[in-house]
Design a protein around this motif. Sequence first.
Motif, PDB file in Angstrom:
ATOM      1  N   THR A  45     -19.504   9.385  16.976  1.00 34.27           N
ATOM      2  CA  THR A  45     -18.070   9.236  16.706  1.00 34.27           C
ATOM      3  C   THR A  45     -17.803   7.938  15.965  1.00 34.27           C
ATOM      4  OG1 THR A  45     -17.539  10.522  18.681  1.00 34.27           O
ATOM      5  CG2 THR A  45     -15.789   9.136  17.794  1.00 34.27           C
ATOM      6  N   VAL A  46     -18.460   6.872  16.392  1.00 36.81           N
ATOM      7  CA  VAL A  46     -18.289   5.582  15.718  1.00 36.81           C
ATOM      8  C   VAL A  46     -18.749   5.688  14.264  1.00 36.81           C
ATOM      9  CG1 VAL A  46     -19.067   3.177  15.625  1.00 36.81           C
ATOM     10  CG2 VAL A  46     -18.428   4.205  17.820  1.00 36.81           C
ATOM     11  N   LYS A  47     -19.892   6.331  14.033  1.00 32.63           N
ATOM     12  CA  LYS A  47     -20.387   6.502  12.664  1.00 32.63           C
ATOM     13  C   LYS A  47     -19.382   7.279  11.818  1.00 32.63           C
ATOM     14  CE  LYS A  47     -25.259   6.351  13.932  1.00 32.63           C
ATOM     15  NZ  LYS A  47     -26.499   7.125  14.030  1.00 32.63           N
ATOM     16  N   ARG A  48     -18.816   8.305  12.391  1.00 30.90           N
ATOM     17  CA  ARG A  48     -17.819   9.112  11.674  1.00 30.90           C
ATOM     18  C   ARG A  48     -16.588   8.271  11.355  1.00 30.90           C
ATOM     19  NH1 ARG A  48     -17.138  12.975   8.098  1.00 30.90           N
ATOM     20  NH2 ARG A  48     -14.953  13.496   8.107  1.00 30.90           N
ATOM     21  N   TYR A  49     -16.103   7.497  12.326  1.00 25.97           N
ATOM     22  CA  TYR A  49     -14.946   6.637  12.092  1.00 25.97           C
ATOM     23  C   TYR A  49     -15.247   5.595  11.012  1.00 25.97           C
ATOM     24  CZ  TYR A  49     -12.425   8.380  16.230  1.00 25.97           C
ATOM     25  OH  TYR A  49     -11.751   9.156  17.143  1.00 25.97           O
ATOM     26  N   LEU A  50     -16.451   5.043  11.032  1.00 24.53           N
ATOM     27  CA  LEU A  50     -16.815   4.064  10.008  1.00 24.53           C
ATOM     28  C   LEU A  50     -16.860   4.706   8.630  1.00 24.53           C
ATOM     29  CD1 LEU A  50     -19.550   2.023  11.896  1.00 24.53           C
ATOM     30  CD2 LEU A  50     -17.271   1.237  11.222  1.00 24.53           C
ATOM     31  N   SER A  51     -17.405   5.897   8.544  1.00 23.59           N
ATOM     32  CA  SER A  51     -17.439   6.608   7.274  1.00 23.59           C
ATOM     33  C   SER A  51     -16.021   6.882   6.783  1.00 23.59           C
ATOM     34  CB  SER A  51     -18.211   7.921   7.429  1.00 23.59           C
ATOM     35  OG  SER A  51     -18.166   8.674   6.240  1.00 23.59           O
ATOM     36  N   ASP A  52     -15.178   7.389   7.680  1.00 22.94           N
ATOM     37  CA  ASP A  52     -13.780   7.644   7.311  1.00 22.94           C
ATOM     38  C   ASP A  52     -13.095   6.348   6.891  1.00 22.94           C
ATOM     39  OD1 ASP A  52     -14.214  10.277   8.000  1.00 22.94           O
ATOM     40  OD2 ASP A  52     -13.090  10.173   9.905  1.00 22.94           O
ATOM     41  N   GLY A  53     -13.381   5.270   7.606  1.00 17.87           N
ATOM     42  CA  GLY A  53     -12.756   3.987   7.289  1.00 17.87           C
ATOM     43  C   GLY A  53     -13.158   3.460   5.930  1.00 17.87           C
ATOM     44  N   VAL A  54     -14.442   3.538   5.614  1.00 19.53           N
ATOM     45  CA  VAL A  54     -14.910   3.064   4.302  1.00 19.53           C
ATOM     46  C   VAL A  54     -14.274   3.888   3.186  1.00 19.53           C
ATOM     47  CG1 VAL A  54     -16.928   2.883   2.795  1.00 19.53           C
ATOM     48  CG2 VAL A  54     -17.042   2.039   5.134  1.00 19.53           C
ATOM     49  N   HIS A  55     -14.204   5.201   3.388  1.00 18.43           N
ATOM     50  CA  HIS A  55     -13.582   6.049   2.366  1.00 18.43           C
ATOM     51  C   HIS A  55     -12.099   5.726   2.228  1.00 18.43           C
ATOM     52  CE1 HIS A  55     -17.164   8.278   1.542  1.00 18.43           C
ATOM     53  NE2 HIS A  55     -17.286   8.679   2.799  1.00 18.43           N
ATOM     54  N   GLY A  56     -11.431   5.468   3.339  1.00 16.44           N
ATOM     55  CA  GLY A  56     -10.018   5.095   3.296  1.00 16.44           C
ATOM     56  C   GLY A  56      -9.805   3.770   2.588  1.00 16.44           C
ATOM     57  N   LEU A  57     -10.672   2.807   2.850  1.00 16.56           N
ATOM     58  CA  LEU A  57     -10.564   1.509   2.170  1.00 16.56           C
ATOM     59  C   LEU A  57     -10.848   1.644   0.681  1.00 16.56           C
ATOM     60  CD1 LEU A  57     -12.328  -0.820   4.772  1.00 16.56           C
ATOM     61  CD2 LEU A  57      -9.880  -0.646   4.309  1.00 16.56           C
ATOM     62  N   GLU A  58     -11.820   2.480   0.343  1.00 14.91           N
ATOM     63  CA  GLU A  58     -12.141   2.686  -1.076  1.00 14.91           C
ATOM     64  C   GLU A  58     -10.960   3.294  -1.829  1.00 14.91           C
ATOM     65  OE1 GLU A  58     -15.751   5.007  -0.776  1.00 14.91           O
ATOM     66  OE2 GLU A  58     -16.932   3.267  -1.413  1.00 14.91           O
ATOM     67  N   ARG A  59     -10.196   4.171  -1.169  1.00 14.46           N
ATOM     68  CA  ARG A  59      -9.033   4.761  -1.836  1.00 14.46           C
ATOM     69  C   ARG A  59      -8.007   3.699  -2.210  1.00 14.46           C
ATOM     70  NH1 ARG A  59     -10.161   8.948   1.759  1.00 14.46           N
ATOM     71  NH2 ARG A  59      -8.712   8.239   3.361  1.00 14.46           N
ATOM     72  N   VAL A  60      -7.907   2.657  -1.407  1.00 11.75           N
ATOM     73  CA  VAL A  60      -6.921   1.614  -1.665  1.00 11.75           C
ATOM     74  C   VAL A  60      -7.504   0.470  -2.496  1.00 11.75           C
ATOM     75  CG1 VAL A  60      -5.403  -0.089  -0.583  1.00 11.75           C
ATOM     76  CG2 VAL A  60      -5.689   2.164   0.466  1.00 11.75           C
ATOM     77  N   LEU A  61      -8.740   0.050  -2.172  1.00  8.40           N
ATOM     78  CA  LEU A  61      -9.328  -1.140  -2.790  1.00  8.40           C
ATOM     79  C   LEU A  61     -10.270  -0.849  -3.951  1.00  8.40           C
ATOM     80  CD1 LEU A  61     -10.154  -3.085   0.486  1.00  8.40           C
ATOM     81  CD2 LEU A  61      -8.218  -3.460  -1.049  1.00  8.40           C
ATOM     82  N   ARG A  97      -5.814 -11.049   0.378  1.00  4.05           N
ATOM     83  CA  ARG A  97      -5.581 -10.826   1.806  1.00  4.05           C
ATOM     84  C   ARG A  97      -4.568  -9.714   2.015  1.00  4.05           C
ATOM     85  NH1 ARG A  97      -3.558 -15.535   5.685  1.00  4.05           N
ATOM     86  NH2 ARG A  97      -5.738 -16.095   5.667  1.00  4.05           N
ATOM     87  N   ARG A  98      -3.514  -9.730   1.213  1.00  3.10           N
ATOM     88  CA  ARG A  98      -2.483  -8.702   1.311  1.00  3.10           C
ATOM     89  C   ARG A  98      -3.078  -7.326   1.026  1.00  3.10           C
ATOM     90  NH1 ARG A  98       1.528 -10.215  -2.545  1.00  3.10           N
ATOM     91  NH2 ARG A  98       1.793 -12.020  -1.216  1.00  3.10           N
ATOM     92  N   ASP A  99      -3.983  -7.241   0.045  1.00  4.09           N
ATOM     93  CA  ASP A  99      -4.629  -5.968  -0.277  1.00  4.09           C
ATOM     94  C   ASP A  99      -5.453  -5.444   0.893  1.00  4.09           C
ATOM     95  OD1 ASP A  99      -3.529  -6.105  -2.805  1.00  4.09           O
ATOM     96  OD2 ASP A  99      -5.387  -6.753  -3.790  1.00  4.09           O
TER      97      ASP A  99
END
Length: 173
Positions: free
Chosen positions: A137-153, A96-98
Amino acid sequence: MLDTLVRDRGPALLRYGYLLTGDPGDAQELVQDALVSVLARKARLREPAAVEGYVRQTMLSSYIDGYRRRRRWLGLRHLVASPEVSDDHRHGVDARRDVVAALAVLAPRVRACVVLRYFEDLTVAEIADRLQLSDGTVKRYLSDGVHGLERVLGPVEPAAPTESHLITTRSTR
Protein backbone atom coordinates in the motif's frame (compact mmCIF):
# COMPACT_ATOMS: atom_id res chain seq x y z
CA MET A 1 23.25 17.94 35.20
CA LEU A 2 22.56 19.40 31.75
CA ASP A 3 23.30 22.96 32.83
CA THR A 4 26.66 21.82 34.21
CA LEU A 5 27.39 20.02 30.96
CA VAL A 6 26.59 23.10 28.89
CA ARG A 7 28.63 25.37 31.15
CA ASP A 8 31.67 23.09 31.42
CA ARG A 9 31.66 21.22 28.10
CA GLY A 10 29.58 23.51 25.86
CA PRO A 11 32.59 24.92 23.96
CA ALA A 12 33.91 21.39 23.33
CA LEU A 13 30.48 20.31 22.05
CA LEU A 14 30.37 23.33 19.75
CA ARG A 15 33.82 22.48 18.38
CA TYR A 16 32.68 18.91 17.77
CA GLY A 17 29.57 20.21 16.03
CA TYR A 18 31.71 22.51 13.91
CA LEU A 19 33.94 19.63 12.89
CA LEU A 20 30.88 17.71 11.77
CA THR A 21 29.09 20.53 9.96
CA GLY A 22 31.82 22.96 8.95
CA ASP A 23 29.56 25.88 9.83
CA PRO A 24 29.33 27.68 13.21
CA GLY A 25 25.57 28.29 12.93
CA ASP A 26 24.85 24.70 11.96
CA ALA A 27 27.10 23.53 14.82
CA GLN A 28 25.08 25.56 17.34
CA GLU A 29 21.83 24.11 16.00
CA LEU A 30 23.25 20.60 16.14
CA VAL A 31 24.31 21.03 19.78
CA GLN A 32 20.98 22.58 20.75
CA ASP A 33 18.98 19.85 19.02
CA ALA A 34 21.04 17.15 20.71
CA LEU A 35 20.66 18.75 24.14
CA VAL A 36 16.90 19.06 23.67
CA SER A 37 16.73 15.45 22.54
CA VAL A 38 18.68 14.25 25.58
CA LEU A 39 16.59 16.41 27.90
CA ALA A 40 13.35 15.15 26.33
CA ARG A 41 14.40 11.53 26.83
CA LYS A 42 15.24 12.21 30.47
CA ALA A 43 18.32 10.06 30.25
CA ARG A 44 19.14 8.39 33.55
CA LEU A 45 22.85 8.96 33.13
CA ARG A 46 24.49 10.52 36.18
CA GLU A 47 28.14 10.76 35.19
CA PRO A 48 28.98 13.97 33.29
CA ALA A 49 31.23 12.07 30.87
CA ALA A 50 28.42 9.61 30.11
CA VAL A 51 25.94 12.43 29.46
CA GLU A 52 28.46 14.16 27.20
CA GLY A 53 29.01 10.92 25.30
CA TYR A 54 25.28 10.53 24.90
CA VAL A 55 24.97 14.10 23.59
CA ARG A 56 27.88 13.56 21.18
CA GLN A 57 26.30 10.35 19.87
CA THR A 58 23.00 12.16 19.40
CA MET A 59 24.82 14.95 17.52
CA LEU A 60 26.49 12.41 15.25
CA SER A 61 23.23 10.60 14.54
CA SER A 62 21.43 13.88 13.82
CA TYR A 63 24.20 15.01 11.50
CA ILE A 64 24.22 11.72 9.58
CA ASP A 65 20.43 11.73 9.27
CA GLY A 66 20.58 15.31 7.99
CA TYR A 67 23.28 14.35 5.51
CA ARG A 68 21.10 11.55 4.17
CA ARG A 69 18.19 13.94 3.79
CA ARG A 70 20.38 16.49 2.00
CA ARG A 71 21.72 13.80 -0.33
CA ARG A 72 18.18 12.64 -1.08
CA TRP A 73 17.15 16.26 -1.66
CA LEU A 74 19.88 16.65 -4.26
CA GLY A 75 18.14 13.93 -6.24
CA LEU A 76 14.76 15.65 -5.93
CA ARG A 77 15.50 19.35 -6.07
CA HIS A 78 15.23 19.45 -9.84
CA LEU A 79 11.48 19.14 -9.27
CA VAL A 80 11.39 22.60 -7.71
CA ALA A 81 14.48 24.33 -9.08
CA SER A 82 14.62 26.09 -12.40
CA PRO A 83 17.81 25.93 -14.46
CA GLU A 84 18.46 29.66 -14.26
CA VAL A 85 20.30 30.96 -11.22
CA SER A 86 18.92 34.01 -9.53
CA ASP A 87 20.18 36.11 -6.67
CA ASP A 88 16.59 37.15 -6.14
CA HIS A 89 15.07 35.54 -3.05
CA ARG A 90 11.66 35.43 -4.73
CA HIS A 91 12.80 32.38 -6.67
CA GLY A 92 13.08 30.32 -3.47
CA VAL A 93 9.68 31.53 -2.33
CA ASP A 94 8.15 30.59 -5.69
CA ALA A 95 9.76 27.14 -5.55
CA ARG A 96 8.44 26.55 -2.05
CA ARG A 97 4.99 27.70 -3.13
CA ASP A 98 5.12 25.25 -6.06
CA VAL A 99 5.99 22.31 -3.80
CA VAL A 100 3.30 23.25 -1.29
CA ALA A 101 0.75 23.55 -4.10
CA ALA A 102 1.83 20.20 -5.56
CA LEU A 103 1.56 18.47 -2.18
CA ALA A 104 -1.88 20.05 -1.61
CA VAL A 105 -3.39 18.15 -4.55
CA LEU A 106 -2.42 14.79 -3.06
CA ALA A 107 -4.77 12.74 -0.92
CA PRO A 108 -3.85 12.87 2.79
CA ARG A 109 -2.35 9.36 3.05
CA VAL A 110 -0.53 9.76 -0.26
CA ARG A 111 0.84 13.09 0.92
CA ALA A 112 1.89 11.59 4.26
CA CYS A 113 3.75 8.78 2.47
CA VAL A 114 5.51 11.22 0.14
CA VAL A 115 6.56 13.49 3.00
CA LEU A 116 7.80 10.60 5.13
CA ARG A 117 9.72 9.05 2.23
CA TYR A 118 11.24 12.05 0.52
CA PHE A 119 11.49 14.60 3.31
CA GLU A 120 11.93 12.37 6.37
CA ASP A 121 13.97 9.80 4.40
CA LEU A 122 12.13 6.82 5.88
CA THR A 123 12.11 3.45 4.18
CA VAL A 124 8.93 1.86 2.85
CA ALA A 125 8.90 -0.52 5.83
CA GLU A 126 9.30 2.35 8.31
CA ILE A 127 6.46 4.29 6.65
CA ALA A 128 4.26 1.19 6.67
CA ASP A 129 4.95 0.70 10.36
CA ARG A 130 4.35 4.33 11.25
CA LEU A 131 1.09 4.58 9.26
CA GLN A 132 0.01 0.99 10.02
CA LEU A 133 -0.23 0.09 6.33
CA SER A 134 1.15 -2.78 4.29
CA ASP A 135 4.38 -2.29 2.33
CA GLY A 136 2.47 -2.73 -0.92
CA THR A 137 0.00 0.00 0.00
CA VAL A 138 2.83 2.38 0.85
CA LYS A 139 4.51 1.62 -2.50
CA ARG A 140 1.25 2.31 -4.30
CA TYR A 141 0.75 5.60 -2.43
CA LEU A 142 4.32 6.63 -3.25
CA SER A 143 3.80 5.83 -6.91
CA ASP A 144 0.54 7.79 -6.95
CA GLY A 145 2.24 10.64 -5.12
CA VAL A 146 5.16 10.89 -7.53
CA HIS A 147 2.77 10.88 -10.49
CA GLY A 148 0.65 13.55 -8.81
CA LEU A 149 3.70 15.72 -8.16
CA GLU A 150 4.90 15.26 -11.73
CA ARG A 151 1.54 16.54 -13.02
CA VAL A 152 2.09 19.79 -11.13
CA LEU A 153 5.90 20.16 -11.09
CA GLY A 154 6.95 18.39 -14.26
CA PRO A 155 8.54 15.01 -14.96
CA VAL A 156 11.12 13.47 -12.68
CA GLU A 157 14.41 12.88 -14.40
CA PRO A 158 15.63 9.31 -13.95
CA ALA A 159 18.52 8.92 -11.54
CA ALA A 160 21.93 8.15 -12.98
CA PRO A 161 22.63 4.42 -12.90
CA THR A 162 24.73 3.23 -10.01
CA GLU A 163 27.00 0.23 -9.89
CA SER A 164 24.27 -1.85 -8.33
CA HIS A 165 21.94 -1.06 -11.21
CA LEU A 166 24.35 -1.85 -14.00
CA ILE A 167 23.65 -5.33 -15.28
CA THR A 168 25.72 -7.08 -17.84
CA THR A 169 24.43 -10.13 -19.60
CA ARG A 170 26.41 -13.00 -20.95
CA SER A 171 25.83 -14.03 -24.48
CA THR A 172 24.71 -17.61 -24.83
CA ARG A 173 26.70 -19.84 -27.10
